[in-house]
Design an enzyme around this catalytic site. Structure first.
Site, PDB file in Angstrom:
ATOM      1  N   CYS A  13     -17.538   7.324  15.032  1.00 34.47           N
ATOM      2  CA  CYS A  13     -17.098   7.452  13.455  1.00 34.47           C
ATOM      3  C   CYS A  13     -17.071   5.351  13.371  1.00 34.47           C
ATOM      4  O   CYS A  13     -16.387   4.795  12.592  1.00 34.47           O
ATOM      5  CB  CYS A  13     -15.740   7.821  13.557  1.00 34.47           C
ATOM      6  SG  CYS A  13     -15.245   9.953  13.243  1.00 34.47           S
ATOM      7  N   HIS A  64      -8.045   2.711  12.077  1.00 41.47           N
ATOM      8  CA  HIS A  64      -8.887   3.585  11.903  1.00 41.47           C
ATOM      9  C   HIS A  64      -7.921   5.013  11.434  1.00 41.47           C
ATOM     10  O   HIS A  64      -8.823   5.222  10.135  1.00 41.47           O
ATOM     11  CB  HIS A  64      -8.924   4.216  13.283  1.00 41.47           C
ATOM     12  CG  HIS A  64     -10.423   5.383  13.135  1.00 41.47           C
ATOM     13  ND1 HIS A  64     -11.398   5.280  13.031  1.00 41.47           N
ATOM     14  CD2 HIS A  64     -10.237   7.004  14.031  1.00 41.47           C
ATOM     15  CE1 HIS A  64     -12.442   6.257  13.180  1.00 41.47           C
ATOM     16  NE2 HIS A  64     -11.787   7.425  13.631  1.00 41.47           N
ATOM     17  N   THR A 105      -4.583  12.589  11.063  1.00 39.99           N
ATOM     18  CA  THR A 105      -4.009  13.811  11.948  1.00 39.99           C
ATOM     19  C   THR A 105      -3.254  12.802  13.209  1.00 39.99           C
ATOM     20  O   THR A 105      -3.355  12.159  13.060  1.00 39.99           O
ATOM     21  CB  THR A 105      -5.457  13.508  13.427  1.00 39.99           C
ATOM     22  OG1 THR A 105      -6.078  12.681  14.054  1.00 39.99           O
ATOM     23  CG2 THR A 105      -6.862  14.210  12.144  1.00 39.99           C
ATOM     24  N   PRO A 106      -2.231  14.010  13.880  1.00 41.45           N
ATOM     25  CA  PRO A 106      -1.208  13.756  14.931  1.00 41.45           C
ATOM     26  C   PRO A 106      -1.930  12.412  15.553  1.00 41.45           C
ATOM     27  O   PRO A 106      -0.728  12.106  15.872  1.00 41.45           O
ATOM     28  CB  PRO A 106      -0.671  14.966  14.488  1.00 41.45           C
ATOM     29  CG  PRO A 106      -1.103  15.870  13.218  1.00 41.45           C
ATOM     30  CD  PRO A 106      -2.578  15.967  13.247  1.00 41.45           C
ATOM     31  N   ALA A 107      -2.735  12.992  16.350  1.00 44.46           N
ATOM     32  CA  ALA A 107      -2.704  12.375  17.473  1.00 44.46           C
ATOM     33  C   ALA A 107      -3.118  11.421  17.176  1.00 44.46           C
ATOM     34  O   ALA A 107      -2.229   9.951  18.159  1.00 44.46           O
ATOM     35  CB  ALA A 107      -3.629  13.277  18.474  1.00 44.46           C
ATOM     36  N   GLU A 165      -3.366   5.326  17.904  1.00 41.80           N
ATOM     37  CA  GLU A 165      -3.305   4.056  17.394  1.00 41.80           C
ATOM     38  C   GLU A 165      -1.858   2.656  17.036  1.00 41.80           C
ATOM     39  O   GLU A 165      -1.852   1.757  17.257  1.00 41.80           O
ATOM     40  CB  GLU A 165      -4.189   4.148  16.043  1.00 41.80           C
ATOM     41  CG  GLU A 165      -4.700   3.115  15.939  1.00 41.80           C
ATOM     42  CD  GLU A 165      -5.611   2.932  14.710  1.00 41.80           C
ATOM     43  OE1 GLU A 165      -6.580   2.686  14.178  1.00 41.80           O
ATOM     44  OE2 GLU A 165      -5.927   4.270  14.156  1.00 41.80           O
ATOM     45  N   LYS A 189      -8.173   5.482   4.184  1.00 45.55           N
ATOM     46  CA  LYS A 189      -8.814   6.167   4.256  1.00 45.55           C
ATOM     47  C   LYS A 189      -8.414   7.653   3.147  1.00 45.55           C
ATOM     48  O   LYS A 189      -8.722   8.452   3.104  1.00 45.55           O
ATOM     49  CB  LYS A 189      -8.572   7.366   5.223  1.00 45.55           C
ATOM     50  CG  LYS A 189      -9.651   6.775   6.475  1.00 45.55           C
ATOM     51  CD  LYS A 189      -9.544   7.447   7.880  1.00 45.55           C
ATOM     52  CE  LYS A 189     -11.105   6.649   8.614  1.00 45.55           C
ATOM     53  NZ  LYS A 189     -10.598   5.656   9.268  1.00 45.55           N
ATOM     54  N   HIS A 222     -12.530  10.357   5.301  1.00 48.77           N
ATOM     55  CA  HIS A 222     -12.381  10.067   6.767  1.00 48.77           C
ATOM     56  C   HIS A 222     -14.772   9.955   6.641  1.00 48.77           C
ATOM     57  O   HIS A 222     -14.661  11.009   6.201  1.00 48.77           O
ATOM     58  CB  HIS A 222     -12.063  10.088   7.697  1.00 48.77           C
ATOM     59  CG  HIS A 222     -12.822   9.930   8.678  1.00 48.77           C
ATOM     60  ND1 HIS A 222     -13.163   8.982   9.324  1.00 48.77           N
ATOM     61  CD2 HIS A 222     -12.375  10.522  10.526  1.00 48.77           C
ATOM     62  CE1 HIS A 222     -14.003   8.359  10.261  1.00 48.77           C
ATOM     63  NE2 HIS A 222     -12.760   9.596  11.409  1.00 48.77           N
ATOM     64  N   PHE A 276     -15.359   9.750  17.778  1.00 50.13           N
ATOM     65  CA  PHE A 276     -15.755  10.649  19.379  1.00 50.13           C
ATOM     66  C   PHE A 276     -15.962  10.130  20.848  1.00 50.13           C
ATOM     67  O   PHE A 276     -16.329   9.654  20.996  1.00 50.13           O
ATOM     68  CB  PHE A 276     -16.059  11.850  19.479  1.00 50.13           C
ATOM     69  CG  PHE A 276     -15.269  12.734  17.782  1.00 50.13           C
ATOM     70  CD1 PHE A 276     -14.342  12.533  17.484  1.00 50.13           C
ATOM     71  CD2 PHE A 276     -16.260  14.171  17.570  1.00 50.13           C
ATOM     72  CE1 PHE A 276     -13.628  13.175  16.830  1.00 50.13           C
ATOM     73  CE2 PHE A 276     -15.850  15.334  17.122  1.00 50.13           C
ATOM     74  CZ  PHE A 276     -14.399  15.447  16.255  1.00 50.13           C
TER      75      PHE A 276
END
Length: 400
Positions: free
Chosen positions: A165, A293, A297-299, A304, A322, A327, A385
């Site tokens: 990404c 970004h 997502t939770p994490a 960030e 997003k 995304h 990733f």
């Protein structure tokens, strides 16, 4: 670093084709997500699908590269005077002095999926792709770069960046290095990624896809919405004291913490942001807008937000866009750089769509509502990733 002039820029997303479609949808808080209608057995989720791809076959001379991803690349290339700006750069410098640097994560893997689904048996009894898909280049990550090289006639270095990404953010850094090193004088940069089964079902298998429209930084966020997009920018060495929109800094890092999860303390993200600011020669307080970004997502969002709060003052206006586009993976870098450039051009600092209840773990920099005010500096974060991170700083010529 010496500034790089942005001669033209564009994005084509679920919001429409070209910059004005993006700007209009942002201003009206009109999102582009729809219930998933992609593929024979649609996953129950929401997607950002680009209209018009099915009706835009490649020209006959480029039929050897026919696939959904290259169709979107061709469609995006026709917008906002990109081709004219590229032709002007070629006329000034020569085709061999213009680079082509583009990003993608899955390239034309959709065509490979179709090849397996329609596989036949050859005369020796061996399985093979159907004749219309026996085009080897289309089944490689470099399908996009090779297609664009033939479509544009650019003859400088041609690179396809595939770092998940962060791909089409890193192309700005790669092109800047080529220009600063004197290898080329200009570059076409960008990225394209399209929806396919591998993306939709692969991300779902990782437990990252929401059944509802994504809600970045919301306290009840539960996953991302996937999208497709394409976009480009024409970059050129800036003249001294030149006005206009410019790339002023970039920062890259790789924290290599985990295959898909970011470092829990945001170390890689912080390194990328600090390096981008250092190259631009500005303090964090100078930045008016930061496109996060922010995948929903939770994490990812919590990490960030923590890194941003540790680096920037409370006055920063930061948001994820997003919720408008989904995304868009390898195209996220170029799309969200375009949103940062819109913020510089129009003074529209977008909020965060679909989100209503701020996560108390996030700092005051995270904004849900729009603000209209001029800014001289804007940033974009793109994290991939494997902990592959890139931050970009954009400014206006003459900004101090």
């Amino acid at each position: 670093m010496p500034p790089i002039a942005i001669r033209a820029f564009s994005a084509t997303t679920a919001l429409g084709h070209g910059v004005e479609a993006q700007a209009g949808a942002l201003a009206a808080r009109r999102g582009g997500l729809r219930r998933n209608d992609f593929g024979p057995s649609p996953l129950p989720t929401w997607i950002g699908r680009v209209d018009g791809i099915e009706d835009t076959p490649l020209p006959e001379a480029l039929a050897a590269w026919e696939c959904r991803n290259n169709r979107l690349a061709w469609l995006a290339l026709q917008q906002d005077g990109l081709r004219e700006a590229l032709e002007a750069a070629v006329s000034r410098h020569g085709a061999d002095r213009v680079a082509l640097v583009v990003g993608t994560s899955t390239s034309s893997i959709g065509a490979s999926e179709e090849g397996y689904a329609r596989a036949t048996v050859d005369a020796q009894g061996q399985p093979c792709f159907p004749p219309d898909l026996q085009r080897p280049m289309v089944h490689t990550l470099h399908s996009l770069g090779d297609f664009l090289q033939h479509a544009t006639g650019v003859r400088g270095p041609c690179m396809t960046v595939a770092t998940a990404c962060s791909s089409s953010a890193k192309v700005f850094a790669q092109a800047a290095r080529l220009i600063h090193a004197g290898v080329v004088d200009a570059a076409l940069v960008g990225g394209v990624d399209t929806l396919c089964g591998s993306v939709l079902f692969g991300f779902n298998a990782l437990g990252l896809v929401s059944a509802e429209p994504c809600r970045p930084f919301d306290a009840s966020r539960d996953g991302l919405s996937l999208g497709e997009a394409g976009g480009f920018a024409v970059l050129e060495r800036a003249a001294p004291d030149e006005d206009g929109l410019q790339l002023r800094g970039y920062g890259e890092s790789s924290d290599a913490h985990h295959m898909s999860a970011p470092h829990p303390e945001g170390l890689g993200a912080t390194l990328a942001m600090r390096d981008a600011l250092a190259r631009a020669g500005i303090d964090p307080g100078a930045v008016g807008y930061l496109n996060l970004h922010g995948t929903s997502t939770p994490a990812n969002d919590a990490i960030e937000a923590r890194a941003v709060a540790a680096l920037f003052p409370d006055s920063l206006h930061a948001s994820s866009t997003k919720g408008w586009t989904g995304h868009t993976l390898g195209a996220a870098g170029i799309v969200e750089s375009v949103f940062a450039l819109i913020a510089l051009r129009d003074g529209l600092l977008p909020g965060t769509l679909n989100s209503a209840t701020p996560d108390p773990a996030c700092g005051p920099q995270i904004r849900f509502d729009h603000v209209q005010r001029p800014t001289a500096w804007a940033m974009n974060n793109s994290f991939g990733f494997g902990g592959n991170n890139c931050s970009l700083v954009f400014g206006k010529g003459g900004a101090a």
